[in-house]
Design an enzyme around this catalytic site. Structure first.
Site, PDB file in Angstrom:
ATOM      1  N   GLY A 188       0.798  -1.232   0.000  1.00  0.00           N
ATOM      2  CA  GLY A 188       0.000   0.000   0.000  1.00  0.00           C
ATOM      3  C   GLY A 188       0.824   1.271   0.000  1.00  0.00           C
ATOM      4  O   GLY A 188       0.394   2.285   0.546  1.00  0.00           O
TER       5      GLY A 188
ATOM      6  N   LEU B  23       3.843   1.309  -4.733  1.00  0.00           N
ATOM      7  CA  LEU B  23       4.838   0.584  -5.530  1.00  0.00           C
ATOM      8  C   LEU B  23       4.230  -0.659  -6.193  1.00  0.00           C
ATOM      9  O   LEU B  23       4.948  -1.577  -6.574  1.00  0.00           O
ATOM     10  CB  LEU B  23       6.047   0.208  -4.663  1.00  0.00           C
ATOM     11  CG  LEU B  23       6.790   1.394  -4.031  1.00  0.00           C
ATOM     12  CD1 LEU B  23       7.974   0.915  -3.200  1.00  0.00           C
ATOM     13  CD2 LEU B  23       7.278   2.384  -5.088  1.00  0.00           C
ATOM     14  N   GLY B  24       2.920  -0.696  -6.289  1.00  0.00           N
ATOM     15  CA  GLY B  24       2.261  -1.728  -7.084  1.00  0.00           C
ATOM     16  C   GLY B  24       2.097  -3.062  -6.379  1.00  0.00           C
ATOM     17  O   GLY B  24       2.036  -4.106  -7.031  1.00  0.00           O
TER      18      GLY B  24
ATOM     19  N   SER C 236      -0.527  -4.383  -4.828  1.00  0.00           N
ATOM     20  CA  SER C 236      -1.775  -5.113  -5.121  1.00  0.00           C
ATOM     21  C   SER C 236      -1.740  -5.679  -6.538  1.00  0.00           C
ATOM     22  O   SER C 236      -2.154  -6.828  -6.769  1.00  0.00           O
ATOM     23  CB  SER C 236      -2.998  -4.211  -4.916  1.00  0.00           C
ATOM     24  OG  SER C 236      -3.014  -3.178  -5.873  1.00  0.00           O
TER      25      SER C 236
ATOM     26  N   ALA D 145       0.935  -6.509  -8.185  1.00  0.00           N
ATOM     27  CA  ALA D 145       1.900  -7.624  -8.184  1.00  0.00           C
ATOM     28  C   ALA D 145       1.219  -8.886  -7.667  1.00  0.00           C
ATOM     29  O   ALA D 145       1.385  -9.982  -8.232  1.00  0.00           O
ATOM     30  CB  ALA D 145       3.117  -7.267  -7.334  1.00  0.00           C
TER      31      ALA D 145
ATOM     32  N   ASP E  18      -0.925  -0.360 -13.519  1.00  0.00           N
ATOM     33  CA  ASP E  18      -0.199  -1.136 -12.498  1.00  0.00           C
ATOM     34  C   ASP E  18      -0.111  -2.611 -12.899  1.00  0.00           C
ATOM     35  O   ASP E  18       0.933  -3.250 -12.761  1.00  0.00           O
ATOM     36  CB  ASP E  18      -0.887  -1.010 -11.129  1.00  0.00           C
ATOM     37  CG  ASP E  18      -0.762   0.383 -10.543  1.00  0.00           C
ATOM     38  OD1 ASP E  18      -0.321   1.288 -11.264  1.00  0.00           O
ATOM     39  OD2 ASP E  18      -1.123   0.560  -9.361  1.00  0.00           O
TER      40      ASP E  18
END
Ligand code: MEV
Length: 316
Positions: A109, A112-113, A115, A117, A155
């Protein structure tokens, strides 16, 4: 009668983390954005449970995630479990009888992506290593919608493909080739926030104040175009200026935070060529484009109480 053993197409799958270089939020409204992948940021490993009918367990200790996927229990399920169940269901994968363990270098959260990933790695587990990226992305979006409502898809694209991408909502992404490696310093604020809330905030601003918000989005488009051209010829000084300009524009859209401003200022004083928030903002992380010495930027951030991550975006 013994139940058949649930299987996935792969035992292990990985996904990239991401930094958005330029164009976040504006990308939701049709403006292009540039994103870069952070390699092997999340690895998931799956094995069958002793009880093939037992609810699938998903455990990612670094994110304090330990959930069970109980089919039919939608409303009560943890959002991570709900998102995971959506991805697996869309891939016609088993929803019971598995244990999935995750190892990650990404903070959760923080922009940096994490979720995306997770959703991409789950889709890859279910669909197998040979599945085309488009299918993986499509499946991952079922989970991303649980987390973020109506995400642009940037994302998931970068989590599945890595590298550096130019992304326009609704179109296939284009790989971009930086002329030189990009030394980046990631500056986590530690301030939690919800992407969905920040995206909704910008959406309201665009609807209520189009005469003000639209020119800001167009100015972000200018930063993206100028930044991409600079990236492709290795002109980091110009790219850094686009980072600074974009940070100001995102703040004008209402997704800044004082801690982000402070860390960007610290990075610039320590020689960074530019710095900006990355991802949804409102906290999360900033990124600084380092000049000749990324470790000087990280050391300056440390004196400001921030544990920076030094990374390099490769040329191909
Ligand atoms: C979040 O990583 C990026 C945003 O532009 C949202 C989106 O594109 O879905 C803020």
């Amino acid at each position: 009668m013994t139940a058949p053993r649930p299987t996935l197409a792969a035992r292990e799958a990985a996904a990239f983390g991401k930094v958005i270089l330029l164009g976040e939020h504006a990308v939701v409204h049709g403006v292009p954005a540039l994103a870069a992948g952070l390699p092997r940021a999340l690895v998931l490993r799956a094995r069958p449970l002793d009880d093939p009918r037992g609810p699938t367990e998903l455990s990612i200790p670094a994110w304090d995630v330990r959930v069970q996927l109980a089919p039919g229990d939608d409303g009560a399920m943890h959002p991570v479990a709900r998102a995971a169940a959506e991805v697996l269901a869309l891939c016609d994968a088993p929803l019971a009888g598995l244990r999935i363990d995750g190892e990650t270098t990404l903070p959760a959260g923080a922009g940096l992506g994490s979720s995306a990933a997770l959703c991409v790695a789950l889709a890859r587990l279910a669909l197998g290593p040979g599945a085309p990226a488009e299918e993986v992305v499509e499946a991952s979006m079922a989970g991303e919608r649980v987390f973020h409502g109506s995400p642009s898809g940037i994302d998931s694209e970068i989590a599945a493909r890595g590298g550096v991408l130019r992304f326009v909502r609704g179109r296939p992404p284009e790989p971009i080739r930086p002329a030189r490696p990009l030394p980046l310093v990631i500056l986590p604020t530690g301030v939690p926030r919800r992407t969905a809330d920040l995206v909704a905030h910008v959406g309201r601003f665009v609807r209520r104040e189009p005469a003000v918000a639209r020119p800001i989005l167009e100015a972000i488009r200018g930063c993206v175009e100028r930044g991409q051209a600079a990236l492709e010829v290795g002109d980091h000084a110009t790219l850094g200026r686009m980072f600074d300009a974009c940070h100001g524009l995102l703040s004008a859209l209402g997704v800044g935070h004082r801690r982000l401003d402070d860390l960007c200022a610290v990075a610039r004083s320590a020689g960074a060529l530019g710095a900006k928030l990355t991802g949804a903002g409102g906290g999360g992380c900033a990124i600084a484009l380092a000049g000749d010495d990324p470790h000087r930027v990280a050391a300056a951030a440390a004196t400001a109480g921030c544990t920076a991550i030094v990374t390099e975006i490769a040329t191909a």
